[in-house]
Design a protein around this motif. Structure first.
Motif, PDB file in Angstrom:
ATOM      1  N   PRO A 216       0.816  -1.221   0.000  1.00 58.99           N
ATOM      2  CA  PRO A 216       0.000   0.000   0.000  1.00 58.99           C
ATOM      3  C   PRO A 216       0.848   1.269   0.000  1.00 58.99           C
ATOM      4  O   PRO A 216       0.484   2.275  -0.605  1.00 58.99           O
ATOM      5  CB  PRO A 216      -0.814  -0.117   1.297  1.00 58.99           C
ATOM      6  N   ARG A 217       1.985   1.218   0.676  1.00 58.84           N
ATOM      7  CA  ARG A 217       2.866   2.387   0.713  1.00 58.84           C
ATOM      8  C   ARG A 217       3.427   2.699  -0.665  1.00 58.84           C
ATOM      9  O   ARG A 217       3.552   3.855  -1.056  1.00 58.84           O
ATOM     10  CB  ARG A 217       4.011   2.158   1.698  1.00 58.84           C
ATOM     11  N   TYR A 218       3.784   1.682  -1.409  1.00 54.24           N
ATOM     12  CA  TYR A 218       4.294   1.894  -2.768  1.00 54.24           C
ATOM     13  C   TYR A 218       3.184   2.447  -3.666  1.00 54.24           C
ATOM     14  O   TYR A 218       3.406   3.372  -4.443  1.00 54.24           O
ATOM     15  CB  TYR A 218       4.824   0.571  -3.327  1.00 54.24           C
ATOM     16  N   LEU A 219       1.983   1.882  -3.536  1.00 55.00           N
ATOM     17  CA  LEU A 219       0.850   2.356  -4.339  1.00 55.00           C
ATOM     18  C   LEU A 219       0.521   3.812  -4.034  1.00 55.00           C
ATOM     19  O   LEU A 219       0.309   4.623  -4.937  1.00 55.00           O
ATOM     20  CB  LEU A 219      -0.388   1.484  -4.064  1.00 55.00           C
ATOM     21  N   PHE A 220       0.497   4.155  -2.763  1.00 53.49           N
ATOM     22  CA  PHE A 220       0.053   5.487  -2.354  1.00 53.49           C
ATOM     23  C   PHE A 220       1.144   6.536  -2.570  1.00 53.49           C
ATOM     24  O   PHE A 220       0.898   7.594  -3.166  1.00 53.49           O
ATOM     25  CB  PHE A 220      -0.357   5.460  -0.878  1.00 53.49           C
ATOM     26  N   ILE A 221       2.343   6.252  -2.085  1.00 54.64           N
ATOM     27  CA  ILE A 221       3.385   7.277  -2.061  1.00 54.64           C
ATOM     28  C   ILE A 221       4.138   7.369  -3.384  1.00 54.64           C
ATOM     29  O   ILE A 221       4.441   8.464  -3.850  1.00 54.64           O
ATOM     30  CB  ILE A 221       4.359   7.005  -0.893  1.00 54.64           C
ATOM     31  N   VAL A 222       4.437   6.239  -3.997  1.00 60.97           N
ATOM     32  CA  VAL A 222       5.230   6.249  -5.236  1.00 60.97           C
ATOM     33  C   VAL A 222       4.345   6.398  -6.469  1.00 60.97           C
ATOM     34  O   VAL A 222       4.596   7.239  -7.328  1.00 60.97           O
ATOM     35  CB  VAL A 222       6.097   4.974  -5.339  1.00 60.97           C
ATOM     36  N   LEU A 223       3.278   5.571  -6.547  1.00 63.58           N
ATOM     37  CA  LEU A 223       2.413   5.593  -7.732  1.00 63.58           C
ATOM     38  C   LEU A 223       1.255   6.585  -7.622  1.00 63.58           C
ATOM     39  O   LEU A 223       0.525   6.793  -8.592  1.00 63.58           O
ATOM     40  CB  LEU A 223       1.853   4.180  -8.006  1.00 63.58           C
ATOM     41  N   LYS A 224       1.046   7.165  -6.429  1.00 63.18           N
ATOM     42  CA  LYS A 224      -0.034   8.133  -6.196  1.00 63.18           C
ATOM     43  C   LYS A 224      -1.421   7.534  -6.445  1.00 63.18           C
ATOM     44  O   LYS A 224      -2.338   8.217  -6.875  1.00 63.18           O
ATOM     45  CB  LYS A 224       0.136   9.372  -7.098  1.00 63.18           C
ATOM     46  N   GLN A 225      -1.578   6.241  -6.189  1.00 62.38           N
ATOM     47  CA  GLN A 225      -2.859   5.567  -6.407  1.00 62.38           C
ATOM     48  C   GLN A 225      -3.542   5.348  -5.052  1.00 62.38           C
ATOM     49  O   GLN A 225      -3.504   4.257  -4.481  1.00 62.38           O
ATOM     50  CB  GLN A 225      -2.641   4.234  -7.129  1.00 62.38           C
ATOM     51  N   GLU A 226      -4.182   6.403  -4.548  1.00 62.58           N
ATOM     52  CA  GLU A 226      -4.774   6.334  -3.217  1.00 62.58           C
ATOM     53  C   GLU A 226      -5.878   5.294  -3.132  1.00 62.58           C
ATOM     54  O   GLU A 226      -5.979   4.554  -2.143  1.00 62.58           O
ATOM     55  CB  GLU A 226      -5.329   7.707  -2.804  1.00 62.58           C
ATOM     56  N   GLU A 227      -6.730   5.214  -4.162  1.00 57.62           N
ATOM     57  CA  GLU A 227      -7.848   4.278  -4.131  1.00 57.62           C
ATOM     58  C   GLU A 227      -7.355   2.829  -4.107  1.00 57.62           C
ATOM     59  O   GLU A 227      -7.883   1.989  -3.374  1.00 57.62           O
ATOM     60  CB  GLU A 227      -8.766   4.510  -5.336  1.00 57.62           C
ATOM     61  N   GLU A 228      -6.320   2.541  -4.909  1.00 55.84           N
ATOM     62  CA  GLU A 228      -5.753   1.184  -4.925  1.00 55.84           C
ATOM     63  C   GLU A 228      -5.101   0.858  -3.583  1.00 55.84           C
ATOM     64  O   GLU A 228      -5.209  -0.271  -3.091  1.00 55.84           O
ATOM     65  CB  GLU A 228      -4.733   1.052  -6.062  1.00 55.84           C
ATOM     66  N   ALA A 229      -4.424   1.840  -3.022  1.00 58.61           N
ATOM     67  CA  ALA A 229      -3.796   1.639  -1.714  1.00 58.61           C
ATOM     68  C   ALA A 229      -4.842   1.379  -0.641  1.00 58.61           C
ATOM     69  O   ALA A 229      -4.680   0.515   0.225  1.00 58.61           O
ATOM     70  CB  ALA A 229      -2.960   2.865  -1.350  1.00 58.61           C
ATOM     71  N   ARG A 230      -5.954   2.119  -0.701  1.00 64.88           N
ATOM     72  CA  ARG A 230      -7.038   1.924   0.264  1.00 64.88           C
ATOM     73  C   ARG A 230      -7.637   0.522   0.127  1.00 64.88           C
ATOM     74  O   ARG A 230      -7.911  -0.152   1.139  1.00 64.88           O
ATOM     75  CB  ARG A 230      -8.111   2.990   0.075  1.00 64.88           C
ATOM     76  N   LYS A 231      -7.867   0.083  -1.124  1.00 60.97           N
ATOM     77  CA  LYS A 231      -8.411  -1.266  -1.348  1.00 60.97           C
ATOM     78  C   LYS A 231      -7.491  -2.339  -0.760  1.00 60.97           C
ATOM     79  O   LYS A 231      -7.939  -3.303  -0.143  1.00 60.97           O
ATOM     80  CB  LYS A 231      -8.602  -1.507  -2.843  1.00 60.97           C
ATOM     81  N   ALA A 232      -6.175  -2.158  -0.980  1.00 62.10           N
ATOM     82  CA  ALA A 232      -5.211  -3.124  -0.453  1.00 62.10           C
ATOM     83  C   ALA A 232      -5.242  -3.149   1.075  1.00 62.10           C
ATOM     84  O   ALA A 232      -5.212  -4.224   1.695  1.00 62.10           O
ATOM     85  CB  ALA A 232      -3.803  -2.781  -0.951  1.00 62.10           C
ATOM     86  N   LEU A 233      -5.327  -1.979   1.681  1.00 67.01           N
ATOM     87  CA  LEU A 233      -5.369  -1.901   3.139  1.00 67.01           C
ATOM     88  C   LEU A 233      -6.643  -2.518   3.711  1.00 67.01           C
ATOM     89  O   LEU A 233      -6.605  -3.192   4.748  1.00 67.01           O
ATOM     90  CB  LEU A 233      -5.268  -0.435   3.582  1.00 67.01           C
ATOM     91  N   VAL A 234      -7.761  -2.291   3.043  1.00 69.07           N
ATOM     92  CA  VAL A 234      -9.033  -2.869   3.492  1.00 69.07           C
ATOM     93  C   VAL A 234      -8.948  -4.395   3.505  1.00 69.07           C
ATOM     94  O   VAL A 234      -9.396  -5.059   4.446  1.00 69.07           O
ATOM     95  CB  VAL A 234     -10.198  -2.389   2.598  1.00 69.07           C
ATOM     96  N   ARG A 235      -8.344  -4.962   2.463  1.00 70.19           N
ATOM     97  CA  ARG A 235      -8.183  -6.425   2.406  1.00 70.19           C
ATOM     98  C   ARG A 235      -7.224  -6.914   3.482  1.00 70.19           C
ATOM     99  O   ARG A 235      -7.467  -7.934   4.141  1.00 70.19           O
ATOM    100  CB  ARG A 235      -7.663  -6.840   1.030  1.00 70.19           C
ATOM    101  N   LEU A 236      -6.127  -6.186   3.687  1.00 67.78           N
ATOM    102  CA  LEU A 236      -5.119  -6.606   4.663  1.00 67.78           C
ATOM    103  C   LEU A 236      -5.617  -6.457   6.095  1.00 67.78           C
ATOM    104  O   LEU A 236      -5.347  -7.312   6.948  1.00 67.78           O
ATOM    105  CB  LEU A 236      -3.840  -5.779   4.478  1.00 67.78           C
ATOM    106  N   ARG A 237      -6.346  -5.381   6.379  1.00 65.50           N
ATOM    107  CA  ARG A 237      -6.792  -5.113   7.746  1.00 65.50           C
ATOM    108  C   ARG A 237      -8.134  -5.763   8.074  1.00 65.50           C
ATOM    109  O   ARG A 237      -8.509  -5.880   9.228  1.00 65.50           O
ATOM    110  CB  ARG A 237      -6.914  -3.602   7.984  1.00 65.50           C
TER     111      ARG A 237
END
Length: 479
Positions: A216-237
């Motif tokens: 999620p950190r790579y998606l959010f911070i490097v790729l700027k894909q907040e929605e994808e990062a959020r989806k990944a976090l929802v699945r992980l958490r």
């Protein structure tokens, strides 16, 4: 409301998170397996080298030549490891964490295949080249696994999950020793299969990884894909409430926006990164120049505390080994004390210097410099590994049982360094830890940047994981 907050860390330990962490740790198992697998079939490989020479040149290699080829086959693994670990930063920045692990398995298939086909091809060169390729693969694993595990884990259990890397290494070494037994795969005919067995976990991880999310950190911070990062976090958490994680990454991302891209050279040039990178290197050296795992103990006692206990325990055991081995000829019963000291030495290693350097390095740096830092620290670990492997036999010949005095002195020095310079990272966010180092750096008095925003950071960053990282006003020159 407070009760619900207390339950959050427990809810974050989801089966899916455990699946993703387990998938990544297969790389750690690979590292351990390939480190230990070469020892069991040593005599079989020496015989193979001699037979190849006989079939090619009409006479077997001389004893010294066989030893030279064998030593080269062992040492080339560490050389590959140095190259692989130094490449981690460039690889993860270009391809991401998950895709890098997938691509890395190609090296395992290639290297394992070459070693497995060595006898059919009557080529000892294939063993050497295969070991080199596997070394590059393992070097990448030592950076990729702790980084991915650290970035997908909740802060509350990040340290506990971080120790799984070392646990995977220990299990891998154990599996290699078991399969290397003569009646299993350590025989004259099956040793190529023993070396090629590394293909199986590579295939398993390749099958499992597509079901894991990108960091999620790579998606959010490097790729700027907040929605994808959020989806990944929802699945992980396992919950829709991932605002705390998103906020933490936003703060880290905003801090990164103030920094230019960090190269390996800049880690040593920048005063903000110089201290943590030196700590990262010394921690890795303390591992190499110095079974059982702490696991969740690191979240109770702390990383720094366990590392100190481990170093102290190893130093004491090294002294006991020196005394008992030097007097064993006159007092044979001291051999039992030496055995106890060896077990204590290993247990102390697994408590601190074994697992902690690998994951604490990932915690010392924010997202920007983390890949480069992992590359440098991994390279230092492999270099020390190579030098110890190369120099220890000769040192043992010269010093005898007193060789452990050298390691005891080094362990004492590492203990002093850890006590004085290494911060506790238990329960702290990545950015919180980076803020702590930045606060220690004194700004030059002639700096044109207003210093008002720096004054409040003279004290170390807050230790509590529930407190937010203090935001720093963006100076005009950062634009």
């Amino acid at each position: 409301m407070q009760h619900l907050d207390d339950d959050k860390p427990k809810k974050k330990l989801t089966p899916y998170l455990l699946y993703c962490v387990s998938t990544a740790v297969i790389g750690s198992l690979q590292f351990g397996y390939n480190t230990g697998v070469i020892n069991a079939p040593e005599q079989k490989l020496r015989t193979f080298f001699s037979n190849v020479s006989q079939s090619r040149y009409g006479e077997p290699f001389q004893s010294q030549t066989i030893t030279l080829v064998w030593s080269f086959a062992v040492a080339i693994f560490s050389v590959g490891g140095m190259i692989g670990s130094f490449s981690v930063g460039a690889v993860v920045n270009k391809f991401g964490r998950r895709k890098s692990m997938l691509m890395n398995n190609i090296l395992a298939l290639l290297g394992g295949g070459m070693m497995g086909l060595a006898t059919l091809s009557q080529s000892f060169e294939m063993v050497i080249i295969g070991r080199f390729i596997i070394g590059v693969f393992c070097g990448l694993c030592t950076g990729l696994t702790p980084m991915y595990v650290g970035e997908i884990s909740p802060t509350a259990v990040r340290g506990a999950f971080g120790t799984l890397h070392q646990l995977g290494v220990v299990i891998g070494i154990l599996v290699a020793q078991i399969f290397g037994l003569e009646f299993l795969l350590g025989s004259d005919t099956l040793w190529p299969l023993l070396l090629a067995l590394t293909i199986l976990p590579a295939v398993l991880q390749t099958i499992m990884l597509p079901f894991c999310p990108e960091s999620p950190r790579y998606l959010f911070i490097v790729l700027k894909q907040e929605e994808e990062a959020r989806k990944a976090l929802v699945r992980l958490r396992g919950t829709e409430d991932v605002d705390d994680d998103i906020q933490e990454m936003k703060e880290e991302g905003m801090k990164m926006a103030m920094e230019k891209k960090v190269t390996i050279l800049e880690l040593f040039r920048s005063p903000n990164y110089r201290q943590p990178i030196i700590i990262a290197i010394i921690l890795q050296l303390s591992q190499q120049l110095s079974g059982i795992n702490a696991l969740f103990l690191v979240e109770r006692a702390g990383r720094r505390t366990l590392h100190l206990i481990g170093l102290a325990g190893m130093a004491i055991c090294a002294l006991i080994m020196t005394i008992s081995l030097s007097l064993v000829k006159t007092t044979p019963s001291l051999s039992y004390l030496a055995i106890v000291a060896v077990f204590g030495f290993v247990a102390s290693f697994e408590m601190g210097p074994g697992p902690i350097p690998w994951f604490i390095v990932a915690e010392l740096f924010s997202q920007g410099p983390r890949p480069a830092a992992m590359a440098v620290s991994g390279f230092s670990n492999w270099t020390a590994n190579f030098l110890v492997g190369l120099g220890f036999p000769r040192l043992e010949e010269i010093c005898g049982p007193y060789v452990f005095i050298i390691f005891m002195v080094l362990l004492i020095l590492f203990f002093i360094f850890t006590y004085l310079r290494v911060p506790e990272t238990k329960g702290r966010t990545f950015d919180d830890i980076a803020q702590g180092f930045a606060a220690r750096v004194e700004k030059p008095s002639h700096s044109p940047v207003p210093e008002a925003v720096v004054v409040e950071n003279k004290e170390p960053a807050p230790m509590s994981p529930t407190e937010k990282v203090p935001m720093v006003n963006l100076p005009s020159e950062a634009k």
